[in-house]
Design a protein around this motif. Structure first.
Motif, PDB file in Angstrom:
ATOM      1  N   LYS A 199       0.916  -1.309   0.051  1.00  0.00           N
ATOM      2  CA  LYS A 199       0.102   0.025   0.001  1.00  0.00           C
ATOM      3  C   LYS A 199       0.753   1.204   0.002  1.00  0.00           C
ATOM      4  CE  LYS A 199      -3.909  -2.133   2.625  1.00  0.00           C
ATOM      5  NZ  LYS A 199      -4.533  -2.330   3.596  1.00  0.00           N
ATOM      6  N   ARG A 200       1.948   1.317   1.007  1.00  0.00           N
ATOM      7  CA  ARG A 200       2.866   2.543   0.893  1.00  0.00           C
ATOM      8  C   ARG A 200       3.574   2.782  -0.494  1.00  0.00           C
ATOM      9  NH1 ARG A 200       3.410   4.236   6.278  1.00  0.00           N
ATOM     10  NH2 ARG A 200       2.528   2.686   7.973  1.00  0.00           N
ATOM     11  N   SER A 201       4.090   1.749  -1.078  1.00  0.00           N
ATOM     12  CA  SER A 201       4.945   1.754  -2.079  1.00  0.00           C
ATOM     13  C   SER A 201       4.278   1.833  -3.362  1.00  0.00           C
ATOM     14  CB  SER A 201       6.087   0.659  -1.898  1.00  0.00           C
ATOM     15  OG  SER A 201       5.392  -0.787  -2.397  1.00  0.00           O
ATOM     16  N   GLY A 202       3.206   1.430  -3.422  1.00  0.00           N
ATOM     17  CA  GLY A 202       2.464   1.152  -4.785  1.00  0.00           C
ATOM     18  C   GLY A 202       2.729  -0.032  -5.543  1.00  0.00           C
ATOM     19  N   LEU A 203       3.604  -1.097  -4.959  1.00  0.00           N
ATOM     20  CA  LEU A 203       4.054  -2.240  -5.690  1.00  0.00           C
ATOM     21  C   LEU A 203       3.328  -3.447  -5.242  1.00  0.00           C
ATOM     22  CD1 LEU A 203       7.792  -1.825  -5.276  1.00  0.00           C
ATOM     23  CD2 LEU A 203       6.594  -1.206  -7.245  1.00  0.00           C
ATOM     24  N   PRO A 204       2.972  -4.227  -6.391  1.00  0.00           N
ATOM     25  CA  PRO A 204       2.435  -5.559  -5.881  1.00  0.00           C
ATOM     26  C   PRO A 204       3.343  -6.290  -5.010  1.00  0.00           C
ATOM     27  CG  PRO A 204       2.712  -5.081  -8.459  1.00  0.00           C
ATOM     28  CD  PRO A 204       3.400  -4.129  -7.871  1.00  0.00           C
ATOM     29  N   VAL A 205       2.500  -7.230  -4.146  1.00  0.00           N
ATOM     30  CA  VAL A 205       3.160  -7.873  -2.977  1.00  0.00           C
ATOM     31  C   VAL A 205       4.175  -8.851  -3.731  1.00  0.00           C
ATOM     32  CG1 VAL A 205       2.710  -9.719  -1.519  1.00  0.00           C
ATOM     33  CG2 VAL A 205       0.974  -7.983  -1.565  1.00  0.00           C
ATOM     34  N   ASN A 206       3.961  -9.324  -4.873  1.00  0.00           N
ATOM     35  CA  ASN A 206       4.911 -10.267  -5.405  1.00  0.00           C
ATOM     36  C   ASN A 206       6.040  -9.592  -6.044  1.00  0.00           C
ATOM     37  OD1 ASN A 206       3.546  -9.061  -7.630  1.00  0.00           O
ATOM     38  ND2 ASN A 206       3.498 -10.800  -8.759  1.00  0.00           N
ATOM     39  N   TYR A 207       6.393  -8.276  -5.835  1.00  0.00           N
ATOM     40  CA  TYR A 207       7.687  -7.570  -6.149  1.00  0.00           C
ATOM     41  C   TYR A 207       8.312  -7.304  -4.836  1.00  0.00           C
ATOM     42  CZ  TYR A 207       6.501  -6.492 -11.082  1.00  0.00           C
ATOM     43  OH  TYR A 207       6.434  -6.494 -12.412  1.00  0.00           O
ATOM     44  N   LEU A 208       7.781  -7.712  -3.753  1.00  0.00           N
ATOM     45  CA  LEU A 208       8.422  -7.360  -2.414  1.00  0.00           C
ATOM     46  C   LEU A 208       8.933  -8.680  -1.897  1.00  0.00           C
ATOM     47  CD1 LEU A 208       5.361  -5.101  -1.173  1.00  0.00           C
ATOM     48  CD2 LEU A 208       7.589  -4.269  -2.214  1.00  0.00           C
ATOM     49  N   LYS A 209       9.837  -8.524  -1.040  1.00  0.00           N
ATOM     50  CA  LYS A 209      10.478  -9.563  -0.520  1.00  0.00           C
ATOM     51  C   LYS A 209      10.922  -9.490   1.143  1.00  0.00           C
ATOM     52  CE  LYS A 209      14.026 -13.005  -0.861  1.00  0.00           C
ATOM     53  NZ  LYS A 209      15.253 -13.540  -1.462  1.00  0.00           N
ATOM     54  N   ILE A 210      10.386 -10.233   1.925  1.00  0.00           N
ATOM     55  CA  ILE A 210      10.870 -10.236   3.424  1.00  0.00           C
ATOM     56  C   ILE A 210      12.394 -10.891   3.579  1.00  0.00           C
ATOM     57  CG2 ILE A 210      10.650 -10.783   5.824  1.00  0.00           C
ATOM     58  CD1 ILE A 210       7.653 -10.851   5.447  1.00  0.00           C
ATOM     59  N   THR A 211      13.395  -9.865   3.536  1.00  0.00           N
ATOM     60  CA  THR A 211      14.770 -10.515   3.550  1.00  0.00           C
ATOM     61  C   THR A 211      15.297 -10.997   5.069  1.00  0.00           C
ATOM     62  OG1 THR A 211      15.735  -8.217   3.816  1.00  0.00           O
ATOM     63  CG2 THR A 211      15.486  -9.019   1.829  1.00  0.00           C
ATOM     64  N   GLN A 212      14.843 -10.315   6.064  1.00  0.00           N
ATOM     65  CA  GLN A 212      15.101 -10.808   7.467  1.00  0.00           C
ATOM     66  C   GLN A 212      13.885 -10.617   8.396  1.00  0.00           C
ATOM     67  OE1 GLN A 212      19.027  -8.986   8.684  1.00  0.00           O
ATOM     68  NE2 GLN A 212      18.376  -9.046  10.749  1.00  0.00           N
ATOM     69  N   SER A 213      13.744 -11.489   9.481  1.00  0.00           N
ATOM     70  CA  SER A 213      13.237 -11.477  10.308  1.00  0.00           C
ATOM     71  C   SER A 213      13.604 -11.868  11.687  1.00  0.00           C
ATOM     72  CB  SER A 213      11.538 -11.841  10.200  1.00  0.00           C
ATOM     73  OG  SER A 213      11.801 -13.424   9.997  1.00  0.00           O
ATOM     74  N   LYS A 214      13.618 -11.310  12.933  1.00  0.00           N
ATOM     75  CA  LYS A 214      14.042 -11.776  13.987  1.00  0.00           C
ATOM     76  C   LYS A 214      13.095 -11.412  15.057  1.00  0.00           C
ATOM     77  CE  LYS A 214      17.307  -8.077  15.048  1.00  0.00           C
ATOM     78  NZ  LYS A 214      18.826  -7.735  15.343  1.00  0.00           N
ATOM     79  N   LYS A 215      13.177 -12.148  16.176  1.00  0.00           N
ATOM     80  CA  LYS A 215      12.413 -12.022  17.503  1.00  0.00           C
ATOM     81  C   LYS A 215      13.159 -10.989  18.185  1.00  0.00           C
ATOM     82  CE  LYS A 215       8.933 -14.918  18.063  1.00  0.00           C
ATOM     83  NZ  LYS A 215       8.917 -16.091  18.563  1.00  0.00           N
TER      84      LYS A 215
END
Length: 234
Positions: free
Chosen positions: A162-178
């Motif tokens: 929503k913020r970037s105007g890009l489709p979800v499939n153009y985005l990637k979560i590269t890192q997640s940590k607790k």
């Protein structure tokens, strides 16, 4: 009539008033003994008092079980409270598992509660009214697996889209940590925050947006999703 009274009553010429007086005195003495024994038997001994102090109200027990179920994903019926210890937390920082706390003494009565969650033992601090139920932050840091729940991943990617105007499939979560954010100010990316320890368990998530990397803070339930304000300034 006791033995002494019977003996005196058989003495010729012994005034009956004294016999009556002795009888009354004996009865009073017996009654006093019974009364004292009754008080002693009904006085709450230290072990019983400790047992009562270490018994959680049912409403607080249920609130604890619900919280552990929400955080762990385990059904309430498969959880068990294994230990309850009545205590006085010396101040609110201690109640909230603060690592570095002031020596201020502002006691908060409550309980330390151990919960069995699968093969793990979780520690909770609870105040007397049950309005503050706090899980040891180390639980969410060390004892959960570090796989980002799909529901949270989808919510973050949806926000980024929503913020970037890009489709979800153009985005990637590269890192997640607790992560355990020390307070709501830190959770909200505050640049200068007070040293209050009011922990929020959650995640720090990095999303690749074209050539940029956006940083999110998300609480453990996924209800609060905060984007680093620096991103919106770029």
């Amino acid at each position: 009539m006791n033995l002494i009274t019977r003996l005196f009553s058989h003495i010729p010429g012994f005034p009956q008033i004294f016999v009556f007086f002795l009888a009354i005195t004996s009865l009073l003495a017996c009654g006093l003994g019974v009364s004292e024994n009754h008080i002693s038997a009904n006085a709450e001994n230290p072990e019983q008092l400790q047992l009562n102090q270490n018994t959680l109200p049912e409403s607080i027990s249920q609130a604890l079980l619900r919280d552990a179920s929400r955080v762990s994903g385990v059904k309430v019926s498969n959880l068990q409270i294994t230990q309850v210890t009545s205590t006085n937390f010396s101040n609110s920082c201690i109640l909230k598992f603060g690592k570095v706390c002031t020596r201020e003494y502002n006691p908060i009565p409550g309980w330390i509660v151990i919960m069995q969650v699968k093969e793990q033992s979780w520690t909770y601090h609870v105040n007397k009214s049950g309005s503050q139920i706090i899980l040891d932050p180390k639980i969410t840091n060390n004892q959960f697996n570090n796989q980002l729940p799909k529901k949270i991943a989808n919510a973050v990617l949806s926000d980024t889209s929503k913020r970037s105007g890009l489709p979800v499939n153009y985005l990637k979560i590269t890192q997640s940590k607790k992560q355990t954010f020390s307070n709501s100010c830190v959770f909200n990316f505050g640049e200068v925050c007070a040293q209050i320890f009011d922990p929020i368990s959650g995640w720090e998530i990095i999303v690749k947006v074209k050539s940029q990397f956006w940083t999110y803070h998300v609480d453990i339930t996924g209800t609060r999703i905060v984007l680093d304000p620096q991103i919106t300034k770029i």
